[in-house]
Design a protein around this motif. Structure first.
Motif, PDB file in Angstrom:
ATOM      1  N   GLN A 270       0.843  -1.187   0.000  1.00  0.00           N
ATOM      2  CA  GLN A 270       0.000   0.000   0.000  1.00  0.00           C
ATOM      3  C   GLN A 270       0.884   1.245   0.000  1.00  0.00           C
ATOM      4  OE1 GLN A 270      -3.256  -0.469  -0.012  1.00  0.00           O
ATOM      5  NE2 GLN A 270      -4.207   1.472   0.539  1.00  0.00           N
ATOM      6  N   ARG A 271       0.503   2.225  -0.781  1.00  0.00           N
ATOM      7  CA  ARG A 271       1.243   3.479  -0.742  1.00  0.00           C
ATOM      8  C   ARG A 271       0.774   4.299   0.451  1.00  0.00           C
ATOM      9  NH1 ARG A 271      -1.412   6.038  -6.209  1.00  0.00           N
ATOM     10  NH2 ARG A 271      -3.510   6.403  -5.359  1.00  0.00           N
ATOM     11  N   GLU A 272       1.676   5.115   0.926  1.00  0.00           N
ATOM     12  CA  GLU A 272       1.438   5.898   2.140  1.00  0.00           C
ATOM     13  C   GLU A 272       1.602   7.380   1.803  1.00  0.00           C
ATOM     14  OE1 GLU A 272       3.438   6.141   6.615  1.00  0.00           O
ATOM     15  OE2 GLU A 272       4.659   5.511   4.912  1.00  0.00           O
ATOM     16  N   LEU A 273       0.614   8.163   2.199  1.00  0.00           N
ATOM     17  CA  LEU A 273       0.727   9.606   2.004  1.00  0.00           C
ATOM     18  C   LEU A 273       1.723  10.161   3.009  1.00  0.00           C
ATOM     19  CD1 LEU A 273      -0.193  12.217   0.610  1.00  0.00           C
ATOM     20  CD2 LEU A 273      -2.052  12.343   2.290  1.00  0.00           C
ATOM     21  N   VAL A 274       2.740  10.825   2.528  1.00  0.00           N
ATOM     22  CA  VAL A 274       3.789  11.363   3.389  1.00  0.00           C
ATOM     23  C   VAL A 274       3.489  12.804   3.767  1.00  0.00           C
ATOM     24  CG1 VAL A 274       6.234  11.927   3.525  1.00  0.00           C
ATOM     25  CG2 VAL A 274       5.504   9.819   2.382  1.00  0.00           C
ATOM     26  N   ALA A 275       3.201  13.618   2.771  1.00  0.00           N
ATOM     27  CA  ALA A 275       2.958  15.043   3.020  1.00  0.00           C
ATOM     28  C   ALA A 275       2.196  15.617   1.840  1.00  0.00           C
ATOM     29  CB  ALA A 275       4.275  15.790   3.207  1.00  0.00           C
ATOM     30  N   SER A 276       1.422  16.642   2.121  1.00  0.00           N
ATOM     31  CA  SER A 276       0.703  17.322   1.058  1.00  0.00           C
ATOM     32  C   SER A 276       0.624  18.803   1.375  1.00  0.00           C
ATOM     33  CB  SER A 276      -0.696  16.741   0.881  1.00  0.00           C
ATOM     34  OG  SER A 276      -1.493  16.994   2.022  1.00  0.00           O
ATOM     35  N   ILE A 277       0.345  19.575   0.334  1.00  0.00           N
ATOM     36  CA  ILE A 277       0.214  21.018   0.489  1.00  0.00           C
ATOM     37  C   ILE A 277      -0.876  21.489  -0.460  1.00  0.00           C
ATOM     38  CG2 ILE A 277       2.076  21.445  -1.176  1.00  0.00           C
ATOM     39  CD1 ILE A 277       2.813  23.928   0.531  1.00  0.00           C
ATOM     40  N   THR A 278      -1.751  22.344   0.044  1.00  0.00           N
ATOM     41  CA  THR A 278      -2.816  22.865  -0.787  1.00  0.00           C
ATOM     42  C   THR A 278      -2.328  24.080  -1.563  1.00  0.00           C
ATOM     43  OG1 THR A 278      -3.670  24.414   0.864  1.00  0.00           O
ATOM     44  CG2 THR A 278      -4.466  22.131   0.964  1.00  0.00           C
ATOM     45  N   ILE A 279      -3.155  24.522  -2.490  1.00  0.00           N
ATOM     46  CA  ILE A 279      -2.785  25.698  -3.282  1.00  0.00           C
ATOM     47  C   ILE A 279      -2.684  26.923  -2.390  1.00  0.00           C
ATOM     48  CG2 ILE A 279      -5.110  26.436  -3.900  1.00  0.00           C
ATOM     49  CD1 ILE A 279      -2.077  26.051  -6.264  1.00  0.00           C
ATOM     50  N   GLY A 280      -3.366  26.872  -1.262  1.00  0.00           N
ATOM     51  CA  GLY A 280      -3.302  27.973  -0.310  1.00  0.00           C
ATOM     52  C   GLY A 280      -2.138  27.880   0.656  1.00  0.00           C
ATOM     53  N   GLY A 281      -1.383  26.791   0.569  1.00  0.00           N
ATOM     54  CA  GLY A 281      -0.206  26.649   1.413  1.00  0.00           C
ATOM     55  C   GLY A 281      -0.414  25.852   2.685  1.00  0.00           C
ATOM     56  N   MET A 282      -1.582  25.285   2.873  1.00  0.00           N
ATOM     57  CA  MET A 282      -1.819  24.484   4.069  1.00  0.00           C
ATOM     58  C   MET A 282      -1.139  23.131   3.896  1.00  0.00           C
ATOM     59  SD  MET A 282      -5.436  23.560   5.912  1.00  0.00           S
ATOM     60  CE  MET A 282      -5.793  25.290   5.993  1.00  0.00           C
ATOM     61  N   THR A 283      -0.406  22.720   4.897  1.00  0.00           N
ATOM     62  CA  THR A 283       0.353  21.477   4.815  1.00  0.00           C
ATOM     63  C   THR A 283      -0.216  20.405   5.730  1.00  0.00           C
ATOM     64  OG1 THR A 283       1.904  22.257   6.508  1.00  0.00           O
ATOM     65  CG2 THR A 283       2.493  22.650   4.208  1.00  0.00           C
ATOM     66  N   MET A 284       0.048  19.169   5.372  1.00  0.00           N
ATOM     67  CA  MET A 284      -0.351  18.011   6.164  1.00  0.00           C
ATOM     68  C   MET A 284       0.780  17.005   6.091  1.00  0.00           C
ATOM     69  SD  MET A 284      -1.386  14.672   6.280  1.00  0.00           S
ATOM     70  CE  MET A 284      -1.643  14.331   4.547  1.00  0.00           C
ATOM     71  N   TYR A 285       1.053  16.353   7.230  1.00  0.00           N
ATOM     72  CA  TYR A 285       2.112  15.359   7.296  1.00  0.00           C
ATOM     73  C   TYR A 285       1.608  14.088   7.956  1.00  0.00           C
ATOM     74  CZ  TYR A 285       5.185  19.338   6.386  1.00  0.00           C
ATOM     75  OH  TYR A 285       5.780  20.437   5.832  1.00  0.00           O
ATOM     76  N   ALA A 286       2.132  12.970   7.495  1.00  0.00           N
ATOM     77  CA  ALA A 286       1.885  11.724   8.197  1.00  0.00           C
ATOM     78  C   ALA A 286       2.553  11.800   9.564  1.00  0.00           C
ATOM     79  CB  ALA A 286       2.455  10.548   7.402  1.00  0.00           C
ATOM     80  N   ASP A 287       1.951  11.152  10.544  1.00  0.00           N
ATOM     81  CA  ASP A 287       2.487  11.206  11.908  1.00  0.00           C
ATOM     82  C   ASP A 287       3.948  10.770  11.970  1.00  0.00           C
ATOM     83  OD1 ASP A 287      -0.600  10.167  13.592  1.00  0.00           O
ATOM     84  OD2 ASP A 287       0.095  12.132  12.879  1.00  0.00           O
ATOM     85  N   VAL A 288       4.292   9.771  11.175  1.00  0.00           N
ATOM     86  CA  VAL A 288       5.641   9.196  11.269  1.00  0.00           C
ATOM     87  C   VAL A 288       6.721  10.120  10.728  1.00  0.00           C
ATOM     88  CG1 VAL A 288       4.862   6.808  11.265  1.00  0.00           C
ATOM     89  CG2 VAL A 288       5.344   7.959   9.085  1.00  0.00           C
ATOM     90  N   VAL A 289       6.341  11.180  10.020  1.00  0.00           N
ATOM     91  CA  VAL A 289       7.354  12.084   9.474  1.00  0.00           C
ATOM     92  C   VAL A 289       7.239  13.488  10.060  1.00  0.00           C
ATOM     93  CG1 VAL A 289       7.368  10.765   7.329  1.00  0.00           C
ATOM     94  CG2 VAL A 289       6.044  12.903   7.459  1.00  0.00           C
ATOM     95  N   THR A 290       6.209  13.741  10.839  1.00  0.00           N
ATOM     96  CA  THR A 290       6.015  15.072  11.412  1.00  0.00           C
ATOM     97  C   THR A 290       7.228  15.477  12.248  1.00  0.00           C
ATOM     98  OG1 THR A 290       3.616  14.835  11.449  1.00  0.00           O
ATOM     99  CG2 THR A 290       4.567  16.445  12.952  1.00  0.00           C
ATOM    100  N   GLY A 291       7.701  16.671  11.980  1.00  0.00           N
ATOM    101  CA  GLY A 291       8.872  17.172  12.691  1.00  0.00           C
ATOM    102  C   GLY A 291      10.183  16.833  12.009  1.00  0.00           C
ATOM    103  N   ARG A 292      10.133  15.936  11.025  1.00  0.00           N
ATOM    104  CA  ARG A 292      11.362  15.539  10.316  1.00  0.00           C
ATOM    105  C   ARG A 292      11.336  15.968   8.851  1.00  0.00           C
ATOM    106  NH1 ARG A 292      12.505  10.270   9.591  1.00  0.00           N
ATOM    107  NH2 ARG A 292      10.329   9.589   9.629  1.00  0.00           N
TER     108      ARG A 292
END
Length: 116
Positions: A45-67
């Motif tokens: 299964q693929r895992e979402l690592v990080a994303s960013i919206t056109i407005g600049g809002m970011t999201m991170y998977a828990d396992v990579v947050t802070g890194r």
């Protein structure tokens, strides 16, 4: 047609850093968001690592947050992923994507291997 080309993958020791880059070309409109997935092995299964919206809002998977840090340059049509404090569990093929109203487009992927 939209083309995405990733670069920056490679072999790094545990604790090291890499910066992935995704160059986008073609007709892009009505973008919802863009980001990075990873897949550790074919068939997994693929895992979402990080994303960013056109407005600049970011999201991170828990396992990579802070890194990991995702960023984009609209003028250059590039999407970057700065990866710090890498761990062997981060070893994967990393794929960038862009999601538009008319559909999603993917790059071919770049391999990241973290040695212990």
């Amino acid at each position: 047609q939209v083309q995405l080309v990733e670069s920056g993958g490679g072999l790094v020791q545990s604790g090291g850093s890499l910066r992935l880059s995704c160059a986008a070309s073609g007709r892009m409109s009505s973008i919802n968001n863009m980001g990075w997935y990873r897949r550790q092995a074919p068939g997994q299964q693929r895992e979402l690592v990080a994303s960013i919206t056109i407005g600049g809002m970011t999201m991170y998977a828990d396992v990579v947050t802070g890194r990991f840090t995702i960023s984009r340059d609209s003028a250059k049509n590039t999407l970057d992923l700065q990866m710090n404090s890498l761990h062997p569990d981060d070893t994967s093929a990393y794929y960038c994507y862009i999601a538009m109203v008319r559909g999603a487009y993917w790059g071919q992927g770049t391999q990241v291997t973290v040695s212990s």
